[in-house]
Structure formats: C-alpha cells, structure tokens
Design a protein around this motif. Structure first.
Motif, PDB file in Angstrom:
ATOM      1  N   MET A 158       0.850  -1.195   0.000  1.00  0.00           N
ATOM      2  CA  MET A 158       0.000   0.000   0.000  1.00  0.00           C
ATOM      3  C   MET A 158       0.885   1.244   0.000  1.00  0.00           C
ATOM      4  N   LYS A 159       0.277   2.403  -0.304  1.00  0.00           N
ATOM      5  CA  LYS A 159       0.973   3.683  -0.210  1.00  0.00           C
ATOM      6  C   LYS A 159       0.635   4.345   1.122  1.00  0.00           C
ATOM      7  N   ALA A 160       1.636   4.996   1.719  1.00  0.00           N
ATOM      8  CA  ALA A 160       1.426   5.701   2.978  1.00  0.00           C
ATOM      9  C   ALA A 160       2.491   6.781   3.127  1.00  0.00           C
ATOM     10  N   TRP A 161       2.122   7.832   3.865  1.00  0.00           N
ATOM     11  CA  TRP A 161       3.069   8.910   4.153  1.00  0.00           C
ATOM     12  C   TRP A 161       3.883   8.524   5.380  1.00  0.00           C
ATOM     13  N   ARG A 162       5.164   8.262   5.167  1.00  0.00           N
ATOM     14  CA  ARG A 162       6.029   7.814   6.261  1.00  0.00           C
ATOM     15  C   ARG A 162       6.931   8.948   6.738  1.00  0.00           C
ATOM     16  N   ILE A 163       7.150   8.962   8.036  1.00  0.00           N
ATOM     17  CA  ILE A 163       8.091   9.894   8.652  1.00  0.00           C
ATOM     18  C   ILE A 163       9.303   9.086   9.090  1.00  0.00           C
TER      19      ILE A 163
ATOM     20  N   LEU B  78      -4.487  11.816  -1.636  1.00  0.00           N
ATOM     21  CA  LEU B  78      -3.342  11.257  -0.918  1.00  0.00           C
ATOM     22  C   LEU B  78      -2.070  12.032  -1.231  1.00  0.00           C
ATOM     23  N   ASP B  79      -1.896  12.435  -2.461  1.00  0.00           N
ATOM     24  CA  ASP B  79      -0.693  13.160  -2.857  1.00  0.00           C
ATOM     25  C   ASP B  79      -0.563  14.511  -2.161  1.00  0.00           C
ATOM     26  N   GLU B  80      -1.667  15.068  -1.676  1.00  0.00           N
ATOM     27  CA  GLU B  80      -1.665  16.423  -1.111  1.00  0.00           C
ATOM     28  C   GLU B  80      -1.540  16.456   0.412  1.00  0.00           C
ATOM     29  N   VAL B  81      -1.395  15.302   1.036  1.00  0.00           N
ATOM     30  CA  VAL B  81      -1.458  15.244   2.503  1.00  0.00           C
ATOM     31  C   VAL B  81      -0.353  16.045   3.172  1.00  0.00           C
ATOM     32  N   ALA B  82       0.883  15.871   2.759  1.00  0.00           N
ATOM     33  CA  ALA B  82       1.993  16.563   3.432  1.00  0.00           C
ATOM     34  C   ALA B  82       1.820  18.074   3.369  1.00  0.00           C
TER      35      ALA B  82
ATOM     36  N   GLY C 223      -0.824   4.883  10.858  1.00  0.00           N
ATOM     37  CA  GLY C 223      -1.814   5.940  11.004  1.00  0.00           C
ATOM     38  C   GLY C 223      -2.685   6.114   9.780  1.00  0.00           C
ATOM     39  N   GLY C 224      -3.511   7.160   9.821  1.00  0.00           N
ATOM     40  CA  GLY C 224      -4.539   7.339   8.808  1.00  0.00           C
ATOM     41  C   GLY C 224      -4.081   7.894   7.482  1.00  0.00           C
ATOM     42  N   PHE C 225      -2.828   8.384   7.386  1.00  0.00           N
ATOM     43  CA  PHE C 225      -2.366   8.983   6.137  1.00  0.00           C
ATOM     44  C   PHE C 225      -1.789   7.925   5.198  1.00  0.00           C
ATOM     45  N   GLY C 226      -2.610   6.947   4.890  1.00  0.00           N
ATOM     46  CA  GLY C 226      -2.241   5.877   3.980  1.00  0.00           C
ATOM     47  C   GLY C 226      -3.488   5.211   3.449  1.00  0.00           C
ATOM     48  N   GLU C 227      -3.294   4.197   2.642  1.00  0.00           N
ATOM     49  CA  GLU C 227      -4.454   3.506   2.065  1.00  0.00           C
ATOM     50  C   GLU C 227      -5.102   2.552   3.048  1.00  0.00           C
TER      51      GLU C 227
ATOM     52  N   TYR D 149      -7.776  14.336   4.443  1.00  0.00           N
ATOM     53  CA  TYR D 149      -7.445  13.414   3.370  1.00  0.00           C
ATOM     54  C   TYR D 149      -8.653  12.495   3.135  1.00  0.00           C
ATOM     55  N   VAL D 150      -9.156  12.473   1.905  1.00  0.00           N
ATOM     56  CA  VAL D 150     -10.287  11.629   1.551  1.00  0.00           C
ATOM     57  C   VAL D 150      -9.864  10.679   0.446  1.00  0.00           C
TER      58      VAL D 150
END
Length: 327
Positions: A1-6, A304-308, A95-99, A325-326
């Motif tokens: 899956m895709k997710a925003w990772r720190i 998803l691309d706009e989350v950061a 967390g929620g910033f992923g698929e 994020y929707v």
C-alpha cells in the motif's frame, strides 16, 4: 500500500514521504481498515517534529484519527465485522495517512450515519475533547459565557458548536477576517479578530465587565496570560494545549485573588482510566450529529498526494476548520 512515512524528525513538508509499505496485519484486539478519510491534527505536526508526548518509533505513518471500512479483524475482536464503517484513533505506526490503517478495537466506534466520511473522521478527537472539556471538566451551564480561542481551527470549531448546544453565549477569538467569517458561520455570537481587536477589552464590554465564565484555550502562552484578565468570578480556564508554542506558568496567587479555576484536560486519559465515559460521549455526539446540532466543518478535502502540504499548512496556522485526506 501507499502511505506517508516519517523517517526523521522535522517540519512535515520536509520529513513526510509517500512510500510503498507493507500492508498492516492486525494484532490481538485490533482492526485493519481501508482508510476512507483522515483529518490533519496538531498532534500530527508535533509528532513529525518530535515534540508530542507520544513519540512513535521511526519510521511511522501519522494521521491520529480516521474514518475507515473494516477489512480484517484481529484475535479477540467482538462487536465489529468486515465492511463496518467506523471512526476512532489510529494505532501507530499505521496511522490514517495511507491507504490502510490499524485501529484498536477499544478506541473504535461506529461512524455516525448523519456524517460524510470526511465529517465523521473529524468527530473523534476534536469533539470528544470539547465535550469532556466543557461538560466533565468545566461543567458549563446554560446562560454562561464561553470564550473560545483559535475558534476557526479544528478543536476551536468543535468547541463553538458544543458550547452553543449547551446553551452558552459563545465568543470566538480568531486571527484574520477569513477566520472570523468561519467562526461566525459556526455559530459564534461574537467574533473577535485578535489582529485588530483586544479580546480582553471586547469580552469585558460584551459581558458588562463580568468576564467569561469558561475560557477554552488550546493556544497557551500569551493567550493564557491575557485570558486571566477577562475571566469571571468563579470562572474556569480550560487548558487544552499549547499550539502557540510557549507553555505558560500560572500565577496561582492571581487565581486565588480573582477566585477562578485553572482546569487541565488530558482527554487521552479517559480512554485508559474511564473508557465507559468515552463510549457515553460517542453516543451523545452521534445523537447530536443526527439532530444537526453539531457538524464538523471540513474546509478542504485532500487527495493522498496532497497530505503533506495540508499538514504543513496546519502547522503554519493558515487553515480553517478541518483539512481532511479523503480516499
């Protein structure tokens, strides 16, 4: 899956990376959900900076609350089934910033039918915080005056609606005309633009010199210091957070002389020490959403691309309502 990772700590725009990661697997008492929506919260900003009280091990995916559709149940999970639409807190590091995201069943609740995915995702933290702060900690009463700082933000906007629903006169403090319009739209009786007005003076004028009975303060620092100058006899200043950056030191002699209370709220403790009250609160918020007395203000829906970018704008203080994020 895709997710925003720190992977390292810093400003969200600098450290959040959209990556391919392994799908989560549920542990005992957990759910895997397909993320439907996840709002940006100030704790997401603080965790990216390494300044939050919860410090997940790197790397992790932020997004502390969400609305999702259950796809998999862990051992020992009762009361949920695949396909359920739910809201609640994310179980980091997923967390929620992923698929997909992980949720603990103990802090997961049915999503109110009256709310969209984006609205429902924004109900859990902000409105629970507001409800516990105003009702459990400050014991707000009909006819009292409530002063809400940062009134156009996610936490403040919830406090306006909950204060009006409780029968209070609500004064909202914001920064700028756009945010003033939002606070008025949310139902604030009086809106103060701190860029052009002195909120202490206005509060005293509006209340005939009495001051505000309850002050809802997620900002801290200088905002708290000045709030003590317009708190009413037997008033309650609710300490919600320190988004202004400086953690103030309270002059206790002043609270003694003016006979007001300084009341702290750590909402997360209720999940640990009184979870039955969190369930009671969710039932009440669901009822209020159904009757239309509360409705999270979603100002932006992000891909998803706009989350950061959205999280960084929240960090910079330029957003209003909830940026979500929707999927």
């Amino acid at each position: 899956m895709k997710a925003w990772r720190i992977n390292e700590l810093g400003e969200p725009k600098d450290v959040m990376r959209l990556e391919e990661v392994a799908d989560p697997s549920p542990g005992a008492g957990q759910l895997v959900v397909k993320v439907l929506a996840s709002p940006a919260n100030f704790p997401d900003v603080l965790m990216a900076r390494g300044l939050y009280q919860v410090k997940p091990e790197l790397p992790f995916t932020a997004g502390v609350e969400l609305c999702g559709e259950v796809t998999e149940l862990g051992d020992g999970v009762d009361g949920f089934q695949v396909g359920d639409r739910v809201i609640g807190g994310a179980a980091l590091p997923y967390g929620g910033f992923g698929e997909l995201a992980l949720m603990d069943a103990a802090t997961t609740f049915p999503a109110p039918e009256a709310l969209t995915d984006a609205e429902a995702s924004s109900l859990y933290i902000g409105y629970q915080t507001g409800w516990f702060g105003l009702h459990r900690r400050a014991h707000i009463q009909p006819g009292e005056t409530l002063l809400v700082h940062a009134a156009a933000g996610g936490v403040g906007s919830a406090a306006i609606q909950l204060g009006k629903a409780a029968g209070a006169t609500v004064i909202g403090v914001v920064g700028g005309p756009e945010k003033a319009a939002v606070a008025k739209q949310l139902g604030a009786d009086v809106v103060i633009d701190r860029h052009t007005e002195d909120f202490v003076k206005v509060v005293k004028e509006v209340t005939g010199g009495k001051g505000a009975d309850v002050i809802y303060d997620p900002v801290g620092g200088d905002t708290y210091d000045r709030s003590t100058k317009c708190i009413a006899f037997e008033g309650r200043i609710l300490i919600i957070g320190f988004a202004g950056g400086r953690i103030q030191e309270a002059a206790l002699n002043h609270s003694l002389i003016k006979n007001y209370s300084i009341v702290g709220l750590h909402w997360g403790l209720y999940n640990m020490l009184a979870p039955e009250l969190v369930k009671e609160c969710h039932a009440e918020l669901t009822r209020m959403a159904a009757e239309g007395s509360i409705k999270p203000l979603v100002s932006e829906e992000l891909s998803l691309d706009e989350v950061a970018d959205g999280v960084q704008r929240l960090a910079d203080g330029t957003t209003v309502g909830r940026v979500v994020y929707v999927a």
